[in-house]
Design an enzyme around this catalytic site. Structure first.
Site, mmCIF file in Angstrom:
data_model
loop_
_atom_site.group_PDB
_atom_site.id
_atom_site.type_symbol
_atom_site.label_atom_id
_atom_site.label_comp_id
_atom_site.label_asym_id
_atom_site.label_seq_id
_atom_site.Cartn_x
_atom_site.Cartn_y
_atom_site.Cartn_z
ATOM 1 N N LYS A 223 0.636 -1.305 0.078
ATOM 2 C CA LYS A 223 -0.162 -0.050 -0.072
ATOM 3 C C LYS A 223 0.946 1.170 -0.186
ATOM 4 O O LYS A 223 1.637 1.550 0.949
ATOM 5 C CB LYS A 223 -1.169 0.035 1.317
ATOM 6 N N GLU B 280 7.639 0.391 12.469
ATOM 7 C CA GLU B 280 8.628 1.304 12.541
ATOM 8 C C GLU B 280 7.979 2.883 12.626
ATOM 9 O O GLU B 280 7.310 3.315 11.774
ATOM 10 C CB GLU B 280 9.799 1.449 11.434
ATOM 11 N N CYS C 282 11.587 10.421 10.747
ATOM 12 C CA CYS C 282 11.562 9.719 12.066
ATOM 13 C C CYS C 282 12.412 9.648 13.138
ATOM 14 O O CYS C 282 12.105 9.972 14.072
ATOM 15 C CB CYS C 282 10.956 8.385 11.925
ATOM 16 N N GLU D 197 6.023 14.493 18.998
ATOM 17 C CA GLU D 197 6.642 14.805 17.436
ATOM 18 C C GLU D 197 5.979 15.741 16.711
ATOM 19 O O GLU D 197 4.919 15.511 16.261
ATOM 20 C CB GLU D 197 6.455 13.344 17.033
#
Length: 489
Positions: free
Chosen positions: A174, A249, A283, A384
């Site tokens: 995807k 992750e 990230c 974040e």
């Protein structure tokens, strides 16, 4: 206008869903393509095709050498089209040419690495007893559902596709909803190789439909997801339907610790790279800089002065050093966090605004933003932001540095800068993170495992660990002297 299509069972097909998603160049807000939005039924059918293909053995039964040859074909195709892949990534994601070129080169290297790994010795053999021989073998796990993010659409796709195919699985990828362009190109190139049809499949659409269906399906044996921690939790919960293997992750709020004995020029340079590479949409970004108080003001002065010189602009401009934010939604989220930081009482030492000059007003550009004199309880320090926003915080000694560094729900990355190697190693071993550096940031290689502690994820990508994520481990016990055991006599 480019009309993108899905790749299922070796065929390019449209979705039955009449709704399309406009794909945008974030540097100009120009619509560059339209993508299909796959339905739940189409996703389920693609999964069934992948399962049938896997069970047929057309790929899973091929020898490691045969699979390696196909991976090398894919690598060659990527190499031949490396500039097109780079330019598509720039156009769709907004990153600079230099970054996109690096991603494309690593994509090629990743396929070649896993092709080579297939020809390396694998498994174990040992004697369980005088009459018993035990083999430990690795087998493909089955159907792999691969869900990739928008920040590294090419590289994250390849990081998952290459080991999953190397292991002998069938895959369903995807692509990221808003950045599908390079994934489509990769599958166009895969279609030109000897990979059997039905082994590799590509769907586009929303995470709530396509991603959720993949995660819930009893016919998917492993799901690998890269993205936010919030969505990772949803994937993990959905995967309990058949207790499928999960590799996640997720997010990060990574500390970058600068001691007073560090080489200041090196520390400043890597700290800039650590957050502003990829416009902070990485990230593992070093979004929390921790500086020993004795050099705090000096570091901030040098850091801010250098950050002022970062050239922000469209990725296709060779002079640009930092590109656009990927979408309007994420752009607004970053600006909201900057306002939160101001309201929390942090000092805005640089940036904090949309760039609306030199033709950049058409795109989603934000100035490199630096907050100083922050405290650990501030949201801009704890949450974040995923953008070109960094906080610089004081610490007094090793113990406090480690305490502040680990005061987070995340544990993806971290770094230490010091000329005292003993101290640097002592501290980095105490940082609760999976990817770490001493006197560097962001420099990694695909032979090493990639993943985090705590809420930054489960499992590892890359290296031999990345291959393990897509394999089952089996023991085979061979009786060398078969005769009755007479257990019940």
């Amino acid at each position: 206008m480019i009309e993108l299509k899905q790749y299922i069972n070796g065929q390019w097909t449209d979705s039955s869903n009449p709704q399309k998603l406009d794909i945008m160049n974030p540097a100009t807000q120009e619509v560059i393509a339209r993508a299909p939005k796959a339905t739940k039924a189409e996703t389920e059918e693609a999964i069934k095709i992948a399962k049938r293909t896997f069970e047929s053995g057309v790929w899973s039964d091929q020898s490691p050498q045969e699979r390696a040859a196909v991976l090398l074909q894919i690598a060659d195709k990527l190499q031949e089209n490396i500039h097109e892949l780079r330019d598509l990534e720039v156009q769709n994601n907004g990153k600079t040419k230099r970054e996109a070129q690096s991603d494309a080169e690593e994509a090629v290297h990743t396929f070649r690495y896993y092709a080579g790994l297939l020809n390396a010795p694998n498994g174990q053999v040992f004697e369980a007893s005088q009459d018993m021989q035990t083999l430990i073998v690795k087998e493909p796990i089955g159907v792999a559902g691969l869900i990739v993010p928008w920040n590294f659409p090419l590289l994250m796709s390849v990081w998952k596709i290459a080991p999953a195919l190397a292991a002998g699985n069938s895959i369903l990828l995807k692509s990221a909803e808003i950045t599908p362009m390079t994934a489509v190109k990769v599958f166009e190139l895969i279609d030109q190789t000897d990979l059997p049809k039905g082994v590799a499949n590509l769907l586009m659409g929303s995470g709530s439909v396509v991603g959720q269906t993949i995660a819930e399906s009893d016919d998917v044996d492993v799901v690998s997801f890269t993205g936010s921690t919030e969505v990772g939790r949803q994937i993990m919960q959905a995967a309990t339907t058949n207790m499928k293997k999960v590799s996640l992750e997720l997010g990060g709020k990574s500390p970058n610790i600068i001691f007073d004995d560090a080489d200041l020029e090196t520390a400043v340079d890597y700290s800039l790279f650590g957050i502003f590479m990829g416009s902070g949409q990485v990230c593992s970004s070093g979004s929390r800089i921790l500086v020993q108080e004795s050099i705090y003001e000096e570091f901030v002065e040098k850091y801010v002065e250098k950050a002022k010189g970062i050239r922000v602009g469209p990725g296709n401009d060779e002079q640009s050093q930092m590109g656009a934010i990927v979408s309007e939604k994420h752009f607004e989220s970053i600006l909201d966090y900057i306002q939160i930081g101001i309201e929390e009482g942090a000092t805005l030492s640089l940036g904090g605004h949309r760039i609306e000059k030199d033709g950049l007003e058409r795109g989603f550009f934000i100035e490199p933003t630096v907050f100083t004199h922050v405290t650990s309880d501030m949201r801009i320090v704890r949450e974040e932001i995923f953008g070109p926003v960094v906080t610089i915080q004081k610490f007094t000694n090793e113990e406090e540095a480690v305490k502040i560094a680990n005061d987070t729900v995340f544990g993806l990355a971290g770094a230490v800068f010091s000329t005292d190697q003993n101290k640097a190693l002592r501290v980095i071993k105490k940082v609760r993170a999976g990817i770490t550096w001493v006197n560097a940031y962001h420099l990694t290689n695909i032979q090493a495992p990639w993943g985090g502690y705590k809420q930054s994820g489960i499992g590892r990508s890359l290296g031999t660990y990345g291959l393990d994520e897509y394999q089952e481990t089996k023991q085979i016990n061979i009786n060398l002297d078969p005769k009755p055991i007479y257990w019940f006599e």
